[in-house]
Every structure is written in C-alpha cells, then in structure tokens.
Design an enzyme around this catalytic site. Structure first.
Site, PDB file in Angstrom:
ATOM      1  N   ARG A  36      -2.235  -6.401  -8.441  1.00 15.09           N
ATOM      2  CA  ARG A  36      -1.161  -7.334  -8.117  1.00 15.09           C
ATOM      3  C   ARG A  36      -1.071  -8.462  -9.131  1.00 15.09           C
ATOM      4  O   ARG A  36      -0.035  -8.733  -9.687  1.00 15.09           O
ATOM      5  CB  ARG A  36      -1.377  -7.942  -6.722  1.00 15.09           C
ATOM      6  N   SER A  86      -3.063  -7.510   3.032  1.00 14.59           N
ATOM      7  CA  SER A  86      -3.323  -7.400   4.471  1.00 14.59           C
ATOM      8  C   SER A  86      -3.723  -8.758   5.036  1.00 14.59           C
ATOM      9  O   SER A  86      -3.362  -9.096   6.169  1.00 14.59           O
ATOM     10  CB  SER A  86      -4.441  -6.388   4.731  1.00 14.59           C
ATOM     11  N   HIS A  99       0.843  -1.206   0.000  1.00 16.70           N
ATOM     12  CA  HIS A  99       0.000   0.000   0.000  1.00 16.70           C
ATOM     13  C   HIS A  99       0.875   1.253   0.000  1.00 16.70           C
ATOM     14  O   HIS A  99       0.608   2.207  -0.735  1.00 16.70           O
ATOM     15  CB  HIS A  99      -0.887   0.055   1.253  1.00 16.70           C
ATOM     16  N   LYS A 133     -17.573  -6.367   7.271  1.00 16.67           N
ATOM     17  CA  LYS A 133     -16.356  -7.161   7.200  1.00 16.67           C
ATOM     18  C   LYS A 133     -15.741  -7.247   8.595  1.00 16.67           C
ATOM     19  O   LYS A 133     -15.753  -6.278   9.336  1.00 16.67           O
ATOM     20  CB  LYS A 133     -15.357  -6.462   6.257  1.00 16.67           C
TER      21      LYS A 133
HETATM   22  P1  ADP Z   1      -5.884  -5.993   0.688  1.00 20.91           P
HETATM   23  O1  ADP Z   1      -6.632  -6.402   1.899  1.00 20.91           O
HETATM   24  O2  ADP Z   1      -5.985  -7.005  -0.423  1.00 20.91           O
HETATM   25  O3  ADP Z   1      -4.487  -5.550   0.935  1.00 20.91           O
HETATM   26  P2  ADP Z   1      -7.145  -3.349   0.392  1.00 20.91           P
HETATM   27  O4  ADP Z   1      -8.624  -3.199   0.247  1.00 20.91           O
HETATM   28  O5  ADP Z   1      -6.563  -2.838   1.644  1.00 20.91           O
HETATM   29  O6  ADP Z   1      -6.729  -4.832   0.087  1.00 20.91           O
HETATM   30  O7  ADP Z   1      -6.418  -2.709  -0.869  1.00 20.91           O
HETATM   31  C1  ADP Z   1      -6.619  -1.420  -1.348  1.00 20.91           C
HETATM   32  C2  ADP Z   1      -5.999  -1.300  -2.731  1.00 20.91           C
HETATM   33  O8  ADP Z   1      -4.588  -1.527  -2.639  1.00 20.91           O
HETATM   34  C3  ADP Z   1      -6.498  -2.284  -3.772  1.00 20.91           C
HETATM   35  O9  ADP Z   1      -6.569  -1.632  -5.023  1.00 20.91           O
HETATM   36  C4  ADP Z   1      -5.445  -3.344  -3.799  1.00 20.91           C
HETATM   37  O10 ADP Z   1      -5.390  -3.988  -5.062  1.00 20.91           O
HETATM   38  C5  ADP Z   1      -4.198  -2.511  -3.565  1.00 20.91           C
HETATM   39  N1  ADP Z   1      -3.110  -3.292  -3.014  1.00 20.91           N
HETATM   40  C6  ADP Z   1      -3.106  -4.047  -1.904  1.00 20.91           C
HETATM   41  N2  ADP Z   1      -1.906  -4.645  -1.707  1.00 20.91           N
HETATM   42  C7  ADP Z   1      -1.118  -4.255  -2.753  1.00 20.91           C
HETATM   43  C8  ADP Z   1       0.219  -4.546  -3.149  1.00 20.91           C
HETATM   44  N3  ADP Z   1       0.984  -5.393  -2.455  1.00 20.91           N
HETATM   45  N4  ADP Z   1       0.693  -3.958  -4.268  1.00 20.91           N
HETATM   46  C9  ADP Z   1      -0.119  -3.134  -4.994  1.00 20.91           C
HETATM   47  N5  ADP Z   1      -1.378  -2.836  -4.676  1.00 20.91           N
HETATM   48  C10 ADP Z   1      -1.889  -3.379  -3.579  1.00 20.91           C
END
Ligand code: ADP
Length: 159
Positions: free
Chosen positions: A90, A128, A17, A41
């Site tokens: 990803r 996450s 992130h 959630k």
């Molecule tokens: P997650 O729980 O899968 O980490 P989030 O809802 O917190 O998801 O993710 C918010 C955004 O950040 C989404 O667009 C997700 O694809 C992106 N994201 C999450 N992890 C990564 C990563 N490792 N690299 C790039 N983008 C990411």
C-alpha cells in the site's frame, strides 16, 4: 501448474484484499488464500469465520481456494506446492516489513519467490484495522467491505 499463496490475517477481508485476490488469480493456475491462525494476535473474527467470509467473497473465482495455517509460511507454501507468495503493497510503511519478510523467506527456501502487487489507488488507505476502528465507533464501513462482511462486523460490535 503455477500455484501461488496469498497469506494474511483477513480480519476481516476488505475490498483491498479482494482486489489483490482478483488480480493475482488471473496470473496463476491456482491461488490459495491462506488465513493466518494467529493465536497471539487479538482477532475480531475466529479463523473459521474469516475463512467462511473469504469463501463467500471469492465464490466467483474458480481457481481460488481458501485455507488456514499456523507456523511458518514457507513451510505451508511448500505443503501447498506454491512457488509464489503474493503480498500487497500500500505505502512505504508496508515496504520495510514486507522486504524483510520476503528476504527471510528467500533465505529459507530459494525456490519460493514473493510477488508484490501495488494496491489500487482507491484502496491505498484501506486496512482491516481501519475497518474495525471505524466500526467500533459506529461509523459507516460500506465503502471498505462488501455488505455481508459489513453486517458481520456490525454484529460483532452489536451495532
Ligand atoms: P491488514 O490487516 O493490514 O489488512 P492483512 O494481514 O490482512 O493486513 O494483509 C494481507 C496482505 O494484504 C498484506 O500483504 C497486505 O499488505 C495486503 N493488503 C491489505 N490491505 C490492502 C489493500 N488495501 N491494498 C493492497 N493490499 C492490501
């Protein structure tokens, strides 16, 4: 002024992130990181905790603001005067859902576009959920999150 919004659960914020936030913040005048208030959630951290962690890890970025929202993203984007929604991609598995969301949002408001940033290869596996899964069983998460976040995750699982 070009404003973008980067929505997500950020439960908790990972290095993946942070990479997206740093890269996106260079492309716009203002980047609003929007924490989804997802009551349905089961989150590990409360919205306030997630917002506070994000504030701390982005304190070096002047044009980044952290907010939280409930309801439709497109409505919150309009409220923020943001014409760009930033999302990270990803793997192929992200693509179908992201494309569907982007198209739905575009139908609801044609003035707002979704901008996809491909993940840095070193974070391609990172989510996450993976962080929580590893931490729950006492694994080392220091490669996935900053030390402050790692401490808070460990506290939650009483490690
Ligand atoms: P997650 O729980 O899968 O980490 P989030 O809802 O917190 O998801 O993710 C918010 C955004 O950040 C989404 O667009 C997700 O694809 C992106 N994201 C999450 N992890 C990564 C990563 N490792 N690299 C790039 N983008 C990411």
């Amino acid at each position: 002024m070009r404003t973008a919004i980067y929505p997500g659960s950020f439960d908790p914020v990972t290095l993946g992130h942070i990479d997206v936030i740093e890269r996106a913040s260079k492309m716009v005048d203002k980047l609003i990181v929007a924490v989804l208030n997802n009551s349905s959630k089961n989150s590990l951290f409360s919205v306030e905790e997630r917002v506070n962690m994000l504030k701390e890890v982005t304190s070096h970025l002047d044009n980044v603001e952290i907010r939280h929202f409930g309801g439709l993203l497109i409505d919150f984007a309009r409220e923020c005067n943001a014409a760009i929604i930033v999302r990270g991609l990803r793997a192929v598995t992200d693509f179908e859902y992201e494309l569907q969301m982007a198209q739905t949002n575009r139908i609801m408001n044609r003035d707002i576009d979704t901008l996809f940033l491909t993940t840095d290869l070193k974070y391609a596996y990172l989510s996450s959920s993976i962080v929580k899964e590893v931490a729950r069983f006492g694994g080392d998460i220091s490669e996935f999150v900053v030390p402050m976040v790692a401490e808070k995750v460990k506290e939650k699982y009483k490690i």
